[in-house]
Design a protein around this motif. Structure first.
Motif, short mmCIF file in Angstrom:
data_model
loop_
_atom_site.label_atom_id
_atom_site.label_comp_id
_atom_site.label_asym_id
_atom_site.label_seq_id
_atom_site.Cartn_x
_atom_site.Cartn_y
_atom_site.Cartn_z
N GLY A 1 0.23 5.16 -6.79
CA GLY A 1 0.55 6.17 -5.81
C GLY A 1 0.11 7.51 -6.38
O GLY A 1 -0.73 7.56 -7.28
N GLY B 1 -0.74 10.14 5.47
CA GLY B 1 -1.49 9.21 6.32
C GLY B 1 -2.70 8.59 5.67
O GLY B 1 -3.35 7.72 6.26
N GLU B 2 -3.03 8.99 4.43
CA GLU B 2 -4.20 8.46 3.72
C GLU B 2 -3.74 7.41 2.71
O GLU B 2 -2.82 7.67 1.92
CB GLU B 2 -4.92 9.58 2.97
N VAL B 3 -4.36 6.23 2.72
CA VAL B 3 -4.04 5.20 1.74
C VAL B 3 -4.61 5.64 0.39
O VAL B 3 -5.81 5.87 0.26
CB VAL B 3 -4.61 3.82 2.15
N VAL B 4 -3.71 5.78 -0.61
CA VAL B 4 -4.15 6.21 -1.94
C VAL B 4 -4.11 5.07 -2.95
O VAL B 4 -4.66 5.19 -4.04
CB VAL B 4 -3.33 7.41 -2.45
N ARG C 1 -3.43 0.43 -3.13
CA ARG C 1 -3.05 -0.83 -2.46
C ARG C 1 -3.24 -1.98 -3.41
O ARG C 1 -3.99 -1.89 -4.38
CB ARG C 1 -3.85 -1.03 -1.18
N MET D 1 5.49 10.08 -0.44
CA MET D 1 4.70 8.88 -0.18
C MET D 1 5.40 7.95 0.81
O MET D 1 6.62 7.91 0.87
CB MET D 1 4.46 8.12 -1.49
N GLU E 1 0.76 5.44 1.05
CA GLU E 1 0.04 6.48 1.77
C GLU E 1 0.61 7.84 1.44
O GLU E 1 1.82 7.99 1.25
CB GLU E 1 0.15 6.26 3.28
N HIS F 1 4.42 0.80 1.89
CA HIS F 1 4.47 -0.35 2.79
C HIS F 1 4.30 -1.60 1.94
O HIS F 1 3.42 -1.67 1.10
CB HIS F 1 3.34 -0.29 3.82
N ARG G 1 0.86 -1.19 0.00
CA ARG G 1 0.00 0.00 0.00
C ARG G 1 0.89 1.23 0.00
O ARG G 1 2.05 1.18 0.40
CB ARG G 1 -0.96 0.01 1.18
#
Length: 145
Positions: free
Chosen positions: A123, A17-20, A22, A129, A14, A132, A12
Protein backbone atom coordinates in the motif's frame (compact mmCIF):
# COMPACT_ATOMS: atom_id res chain seq x y z
CA UNK A 1 5.73 -5.28 15.57
CA UNK A 2 2.16 -6.42 15.19
CA UNK A 3 0.51 -7.94 12.15
CA UNK A 4 -2.79 -9.40 11.07
CA UNK A 5 -2.24 -12.02 8.38
CA UNK A 6 -5.12 -13.06 6.16
CA UNK A 7 -5.05 -15.89 3.65
CA UNK A 8 -6.61 -14.44 0.51
CA UNK A 9 -7.69 -15.50 -2.95
CA UNK A 10 -6.97 -11.94 -4.05
CA UNK A 11 -6.47 -8.50 -2.55
CA UNK A 12 -5.84 -4.95 -3.69
CA UNK A 13 -5.33 -1.55 -2.11
CA UNK A 14 -6.46 1.74 -3.63
CA UNK A 15 -5.48 5.32 -2.90
CA UNK A 16 -7.85 7.97 -4.29
CA UNK A 17 -9.41 5.34 -6.59
CA UNK A 18 -6.03 4.23 -8.02
CA UNK A 19 -4.83 0.65 -7.43
CA UNK A 20 -1.38 0.96 -5.85
CA UNK A 21 -0.85 -2.70 -4.92
CA UNK A 22 -2.46 -6.09 -5.48
CA UNK A 23 -1.87 -9.79 -5.08
CA UNK A 24 -3.41 -13.01 -6.26
CA UNK A 25 -3.59 -16.07 -4.02
CA UNK A 26 -1.46 -15.50 -0.96
CA UNK A 27 -1.45 -13.18 2.02
CA UNK A 28 -2.78 -9.78 2.95
CA UNK A 29 -0.56 -8.55 5.79
CA UNK A 30 -1.64 -5.54 7.85
CA UNK A 31 1.41 -4.44 9.83
CA UNK A 32 2.18 -1.92 12.58
CA UNK A 33 5.52 -0.92 14.08
CA UNK A 34 5.34 -0.35 17.83
CA UNK A 35 7.39 2.07 19.94
CA UNK A 36 10.70 0.42 20.75
CA UNK A 37 10.69 -1.88 17.73
CA UNK A 38 13.79 -2.17 15.59
CA UNK A 39 14.97 -3.86 12.43
CA UNK A 40 15.34 -7.19 14.26
CA UNK A 41 11.61 -7.16 15.08
CA UNK A 42 10.72 -6.48 11.44
CA UNK A 43 13.02 -9.25 10.19
CA UNK A 44 11.79 -11.79 12.74
CA UNK A 45 8.13 -11.09 11.95
CA UNK A 46 8.75 -11.28 8.20
CA UNK A 47 10.54 -14.62 8.60
CA UNK A 48 7.72 -16.05 10.71
CA UNK A 49 5.08 -14.91 8.22
CA UNK A 50 6.99 -16.31 5.23
CA UNK A 51 7.12 -19.69 6.99
CA UNK A 52 3.59 -19.61 8.46
CA UNK A 53 1.85 -22.83 7.38
CA UNK A 54 -1.73 -21.73 6.74
CA UNK A 55 -2.25 -23.02 3.19
CA UNK A 56 -3.83 -26.38 2.43
CA UNK A 57 -1.73 -29.37 1.44
CA UNK A 58 -3.01 -32.24 -0.73
CA UNK A 59 -4.81 -33.71 2.30
CA UNK A 60 -6.62 -30.42 2.95
CA UNK A 61 -4.63 -29.59 6.09
CA UNK A 62 -3.06 -26.21 6.74
CA UNK A 63 0.50 -27.40 6.23
CA UNK A 64 2.03 -25.17 3.52
CA UNK A 65 3.51 -21.67 3.63
CA UNK A 66 3.03 -18.84 1.15
CA UNK A 67 6.54 -19.64 -0.08
CA UNK A 68 5.61 -23.32 -0.56
CA UNK A 69 2.57 -22.41 -2.65
CA UNK A 70 4.28 -19.78 -4.80
CA UNK A 71 1.84 -17.21 -3.42
CA UNK A 72 2.21 -13.47 -3.13
CA UNK A 73 1.76 -10.92 -0.36
CA UNK A 74 0.15 -7.51 -0.21
CA UNK A 75 1.55 -5.59 2.77
CA UNK A 76 -0.37 -2.60 4.12
CA UNK A 77 0.72 -0.37 7.00
CA UNK A 78 -1.96 -0.04 9.67
CA UNK A 79 -1.06 1.90 12.80
CA UNK A 80 -4.50 1.20 14.28
CA UNK A 81 -3.23 -2.28 15.24
CA UNK A 82 -1.59 -0.44 18.15
CA UNK A 83 -4.99 0.63 19.52
CA UNK A 84 -5.35 0.71 23.29
CA UNK A 85 -9.00 0.14 24.15
CA UNK A 86 -8.60 -0.54 27.87
CA UNK A 87 -10.46 2.58 28.94
CA UNK A 88 -12.94 5.00 27.48
CA UNK A 89 -14.58 4.82 24.10
CA UNK A 90 -11.84 6.35 21.99
CA UNK A 91 -8.83 4.11 21.26
CA UNK A 92 -5.38 5.47 22.01
CA UNK A 93 -2.48 4.95 19.62
CA UNK A 94 0.50 6.10 21.68
CA UNK A 95 2.02 2.60 21.57
CA UNK A 96 2.54 2.88 17.79
CA UNK A 97 5.94 3.97 16.52
CA UNK A 98 6.13 7.55 15.33
CA UNK A 99 5.64 8.20 11.60
CA UNK A 100 9.35 8.27 10.68
CA UNK A 101 10.22 5.07 12.56
CA UNK A 102 6.94 3.48 11.49
CA UNK A 103 7.64 4.03 7.81
CA UNK A 104 11.28 2.93 8.10
CA UNK A 105 10.31 -0.30 9.88
CA UNK A 106 7.39 -0.94 7.53
CA UNK A 107 9.73 -0.71 4.53
CA UNK A 108 12.31 -2.88 6.31
CA UNK A 109 9.61 -5.49 6.96
CA UNK A 110 8.64 -5.45 3.26
CA UNK A 111 12.27 -5.96 2.18
CA UNK A 112 12.73 -8.77 4.73
CA UNK A 113 9.64 -10.55 3.39
CA UNK A 114 10.99 -10.20 -0.15
CA UNK A 115 14.37 -11.52 1.01
CA UNK A 116 12.51 -14.57 2.35
CA UNK A 117 11.41 -15.28 -1.24
CA UNK A 118 7.87 -13.88 -1.15
CA UNK A 119 6.79 -11.56 -3.99
CA UNK A 120 5.44 -8.43 -2.27
CA UNK A 121 3.34 -5.45 -3.31
CA UNK A 122 2.44 -2.67 -0.90
CA UNK A 123 0.00 0.00 0.00
CA UNK A 124 1.16 3.60 0.51
CA UNK A 125 2.41 4.44 3.99
CA UNK A 126 0.35 7.11 5.73
CA UNK A 127 -2.25 7.33 2.96
CA UNK A 128 -6.00 6.94 3.32
CA UNK A 129 -6.40 3.54 1.67
CA UNK A 130 -9.29 1.32 0.60
CA UNK A 131 -8.35 -2.34 1.04
CA UNK A 132 -10.33 -4.95 -0.89
CA UNK A 133 -9.87 -8.66 -0.23
CA UNK A 134 -11.38 -12.06 -0.60
CA UNK A 135 -10.46 -13.88 2.60
CA UNK A 136 -9.86 -17.56 1.81
CA UNK A 137 -11.27 -19.82 4.51
CA UNK A 138 -11.64 -17.38 6.22
CA UNK A 139 -8.18 -17.58 7.77
CA UNK A 140 -7.05 -14.58 9.85
CA UNK A 141 -4.04 -14.82 12.17
CA UNK A 142 -2.86 -12.07 14.56
CA UNK A 143 0.91 -12.06 15.18
CA UNK A 144 3.46 -10.12 17.24
CA UNK A 145 7.22 -10.00 17.35
Amino acid sequence: MKAVVQRVSEARVEVAGEVVGRCGPGLLVLVCAMRGDGEANAEALATRIAKLRIFRDDAGRMNRSVHDTGGEALVVSQFTLAADTTSGNRPGFSAAAGPDDGERLYLHFVEALRAAGVPVETGRFGADMAVHLVNDGPVTIPMER
